[in-house]
Design a protein around this motif. Sequence first.
Motif, PDB file in Angstrom:
ATOM      1  N   PRO A 309      62.050 -62.594  27.593  1.00  0.00           N
ATOM      2  CA  PRO A 309      61.160 -63.493  28.336  1.00  0.00           C
ATOM      3  C   PRO A 309      61.934 -64.454  29.233  1.00  0.00           C
ATOM      4  N   GLN A 310      61.226 -65.067  30.175  1.00  0.00           N
ATOM      5  CA  GLN A 310      61.864 -66.025  31.051  1.00  0.00           C
ATOM      6  C   GLN A 310      62.278 -67.271  30.264  1.00  0.00           C
ATOM      7  N   ASN A 311      63.409 -67.874  30.676  1.00  0.00           N
ATOM      8  CA  ASN A 311      63.951 -69.054  29.991  1.00  0.00           C
ATOM      9  C   ASN A 311      63.972 -68.849  28.478  1.00  0.00           C
ATOM     10  N   PRO A 312      64.694 -67.829  28.025  1.00  0.00           N
ATOM     11  CA  PRO A 312      64.628 -67.475  26.597  1.00  0.00           C
ATOM     12  C   PRO A 312      65.329 -68.503  25.706  1.00  0.00           C
ATOM     13  N   LYS A 313      64.877 -68.556  24.462  1.00  0.00           N
ATOM     14  CA  LYS A 313      65.557 -69.330  23.415  1.00  0.00           C
ATOM     15  C   LYS A 313      66.283 -68.331  22.526  1.00  0.00           C
ATOM     16  N   PHE A 314      67.603 -68.467  22.478  1.00  0.00           N
ATOM     17  CA  PHE A 314      68.408 -67.510  21.727  1.00  0.00           C
ATOM     18  C   PHE A 314      68.458 -67.934  20.268  1.00  0.00           C
ATOM     19  N   MET A 315      68.123 -66.983  19.392  1.00  0.00           N
ATOM     20  CA  MET A 315      68.142 -67.223  17.956  1.00  0.00           C
ATOM     21  C   MET A 315      68.800 -66.037  17.270  1.00  0.00           C
ATOM     22  N   ILE A 368      68.994 -49.598  45.284  1.00  0.00           N
ATOM     23  CA  ILE A 368      68.862 -50.585  44.216  1.00  0.00           C
ATOM     24  C   ILE A 368      69.125 -49.899  42.888  1.00  0.00           C
ATOM     25  N   GLN A 369      69.958 -50.531  42.083  1.00  0.00           N
ATOM     26  CA  GLN A 369      70.199 -50.056  40.717  1.00  0.00           C
ATOM     27  C   GLN A 369      69.701 -51.100  39.732  1.00  0.00           C
ATOM     28  N   LYS A 370      68.977 -50.645  38.729  1.00  0.00           N
ATOM     29  CA  LYS A 370      68.429 -51.529  37.694  1.00  0.00           C
ATOM     30  C   LYS A 370      69.074 -51.166  36.361  1.00  0.00           C
ATOM     31  N   ALA A 371      69.721 -52.157  35.746  1.00  0.00           N
ATOM     32  CA  ALA A 371      70.371 -51.950  34.448  1.00  0.00           C
ATOM     33  C   ALA A 371      69.827 -52.969  33.464  1.00  0.00           C
ATOM     34  N   VAL A 372      69.311 -52.506  32.334  1.00  0.00           N
ATOM     35  CA  VAL A 372      68.731 -53.377  31.317  1.00  0.00           C
ATOM     36  C   VAL A 372      69.678 -53.419  30.114  1.00  0.00           C
ATOM     37  N   ASN A 373      69.956 -54.648  29.625  1.00  0.00           N
ATOM     38  CA  ASN A 373      70.800 -54.828  28.448  1.00  0.00           C
ATOM     39  C   ASN A 373      70.081 -55.751  27.477  1.00  0.00           C
ATOM     40  N   VAL A 374      70.040 -55.358  26.209  1.00  0.00           N
ATOM     41  CA  VAL A 374      69.387 -56.149  25.163  1.00  0.00           C
ATOM     42  C   VAL A 374      70.460 -56.835  24.336  1.00  0.00           C
ATOM     43  N   TYR A 375      70.339 -58.156  24.193  1.00  0.00           N
ATOM     44  CA  TYR A 375      71.291 -58.960  23.426  1.00  0.00           C
ATOM     45  C   TYR A 375      70.634 -59.388  22.117  1.00  0.00           C
ATOM     46  N   ILE A 376      71.339 -59.200  20.998  1.00  0.00           N
ATOM     47  CA  ILE A 376      70.870 -59.668  19.693  1.00  0.00           C
ATOM     48  C   ILE A 376      72.003 -60.495  19.075  1.00  0.00           C
ATOM     49  N   PRO A 377      71.918 -61.836  19.138  1.00  0.00           N
ATOM     50  CA  PRO A 377      72.981 -62.673  18.557  1.00  0.00           C
ATOM     51  C   PRO A 377      73.024 -62.528  17.034  1.00  0.00           C
ATOM     52  N   ASN A 378      74.231 -62.600  16.484  1.00  0.00           N
ATOM     53  CA  ASN A 378      74.382 -62.592  15.020  1.00  0.00           C
ATOM     54  C   ASN A 378      75.172 -63.787  14.524  1.00  0.00           C
ATOM     55  N   THR A 379      75.430 -64.755  15.424  1.00  0.00           N
ATOM     56  CA  THR A 379      76.189 -65.957  15.076  1.00  0.00           C
ATOM     57  C   THR A 379      75.569 -67.157  15.770  1.00  0.00           C
ATOM     58  N   GLU A 380      75.487 -68.279  15.050  1.00  0.00           N
ATOM     59  CA  GLU A 380      74.998 -69.511  15.657  1.00  0.00           C
ATOM     60  C   GLU A 380      76.081 -70.125  16.545  1.00  0.00           C
ATOM     61  N   GLY A 381      75.619 -71.048  17.447  1.00  0.00           N
ATOM     62  CA  GLY A 381      76.558 -71.796  18.263  1.00  0.00           C
ATOM     63  C   GLY A 381      76.534 -71.367  19.717  1.00  0.00           C
ATOM     64  N   LYS A 382      77.515 -71.879  20.466  1.00  0.00           N
ATOM     65  CA  LYS A 382      77.611 -71.574  21.890  1.00  0.00           C
ATOM     66  C   LYS A 382      78.403 -70.283  22.106  1.00  0.00           C
ATOM     67  N   THR A 409      76.780 -69.658  29.647  1.00  0.00           N
ATOM     68  CA  THR A 409      76.938 -70.097  28.257  1.00  0.00           C
ATOM     69  C   THR A 409      75.563 -70.311  27.648  1.00  0.00           C
ATOM     70  N   ILE A 410      75.330 -69.652  26.535  1.00  0.00           N
ATOM     71  CA  ILE A 410      74.047 -69.775  25.839  1.00  0.00           C
ATOM     72  C   ILE A 410      74.262 -70.471  24.498  1.00  0.00           C
ATOM     73  N   LYS A 411      73.214 -71.101  24.000  1.00  0.00           N
ATOM     74  CA  LYS A 411      73.266 -71.759  22.704  1.00  0.00           C
ATOM     75  C   LYS A 411      72.355 -71.020  21.745  1.00  0.00           C
ATOM     76  N   VAL A 412      72.937 -70.482  20.695  1.00  0.00           N
ATOM     77  CA  VAL A 412      72.197 -69.664  19.735  1.00  0.00           C
ATOM     78  C   VAL A 412      71.842 -70.532  18.526  1.00  0.00           C
ATOM     79  N   ALA A 413      70.540 -70.602  18.222  1.00  0.00           N
ATOM     80  CA  ALA A 413      70.060 -71.362  17.061  1.00  0.00           C
ATOM     81  C   ALA A 413      69.924 -70.437  15.864  1.00  0.00           C
ATOM     82  N   ALA A 414      69.806 -71.053  14.699  1.00  0.00           N
ATOM     83  CA  ALA A 414      69.636 -70.269  13.483  1.00  0.00           C
ATOM     84  C   ALA A 414      68.288 -69.574  13.515  1.00  0.00           C
TER      85      ALA A 414
END
Length: 597
Positions: A309-315, A368-382, A409-414
């Motif tokens: 989603p737009q302006n995501p919250k990383f958890m 135009i090339q479209k590349a989609v990448n899915v991120y799944i954090p497994n650690t808290e912090g920056k 730089t993203i901030k990952v919450a618990a």
Amino acid sequence: MKKFMIAFVLALVFSFQAIAQTLTATVNRNPVPEGEAFILTLTLDEAQNNSLAPDLKPLENDFNVYSVSNSSQINIINGVRSDTKQWNIGLIANKTGEVSIPAIKLGKLSSQPIVMKIISAEQAAKNTTERGNTSSSQSSQPRYSMKAEVNTPHPYVQQQVDYTVTILDTGGLQGDAPYFKDNGNNDWIIKTAKAPTVDSKTINGKTIREIKFHYALFPQKSGKLKLPQAYFRGFYLTQDRVAYDPFEDLFGNTLAGSGFGFADMFATQNPVNLVTKPIEIEVKPIPETNQGSWWLPAESVELYSEWEPQNPKFMVGEAVSRTIYIKATGVVENQLPEIKFPSIKGIKQYPEKAVSESRLNNDKIVSIQKAVNVYIPNTEGKITLPEIRVPWFNVLTNRMEVASLPATTIKVAAGKNTVAANLNETAESLENLATVNNNNNQVSSALVATNSEPNQENNYQAYFMLALAFLLGILFSYLLFKSRLSPKDEHQSEIKDYRSYILKKAREKDLRGLRDGLFEWCSHNHPEQKVLNLKEVISLNPDKEFEQAINALMKGLYADNAQDWDSESFIIAFENVYKRSKSAQKLKKPLPELYHQ
């Protein structure tokens, strides 16, 4: 003696007949402008009892034979019969200059050779100007001609070359667009750059239609290369002198010019074959300043991204999708480099296969090339997402440049599953320890002796079962997430009623299917481009309420519970936009064809 005299008389009769037979060759015009047809006529006198046909194979070396017809005529004057047979052969020369029609054989007879003068369109126009509008100059003046022009005589390898093919038409030319022959060398990629343009100009006091076809060529190797020649096959109509209009005596010439086309019923098709002159250009190799990078010669290159989603919250444990686009002007889709996603500590990545396409924008090829990448954090912090760079060569400035997305730089919450994840690691350690003990009897016995209390053994079993259930849950969730994340190709071809399909998916709250249905609907309404994201859906259907509905859809795609998404608001907004799009489609009219056959 009597038999000898009879045989002598018969031989004498046949010899006179053989002497009387002649085969002559004539042409209806000479000289002839290149690409235009002329008629070779073979006439056989004293042709009675002759069923032979002339051998036309020698003509195939320098001419195209497009038609063959024959006729016979019998005349009886003062009781003396004469038979004449004619063959009319339509020819188009393959080259200019003096071209010889060889002797044509018919049995033991041969026609005399004829030297044809095939003049180029430029020379024919020059001759007409020098002689003035005399009947002799009119016969060799070209009715039609075709030429090619290139705007970049010294391009780099794989750089776009603008190639224009122009047909000059004095009137009545019909046929399809020019075409190119495949020589099997794969030296060029050929793309249509824009729709043909038609204009009028005056040459030597005559109004001539000028038709231009625009192409984008991409040389695939360096060195001296010949541009691909364009070929045109068409015809024009002329009134048949033998046939006549049966309504002319009754109505005069009034209906002939009224558009009813009675004259066309008795017209003759005259073929026209045109070809552009060979053009050789020097293609420059990849410059040393490229330094081994992916070679991308373009006029401009852009790199941009969007989150979903737009302006995501990383958890921790929650997926966020990022779509990265490369947009390059002056290259085809297979020239775009593949985006590489380096490994990032603390994040698991699941890149999908990139999708590329080419479009036409302001008479330029844009890929135009479209590349989609899915991120799944497994650690808290920056965590810092590294910079993405695409080096490219600017053909306008002859300099290397870099298109980039800066490091983020993203901030990952618990996350909700953080505690369970820690428990999972503990369970995995205990499971590994149990596996080692099973492989070592002595260690296993000692461990059993030390931990002989029943409550502690039950705790180990509980930890093990919890860890196993958690692992199975993670695996099932990941497979389900991937299946939902990847668009299904199978229903692209099954959608027959886009409105019903989209409304059905909205009521079912199948947000992935709804998104794909919107892509297919917009691509159907706008075949000139393939819609790849929801922002393009908004731009193609500008409406404030619909834009709000699409933004809500984007948020709901990765929400924990899709049932919270408001389907009714989306349906109302979509119905309004759909009605307007149907009305707009009815107003669209196809452009008239330049050539009709």
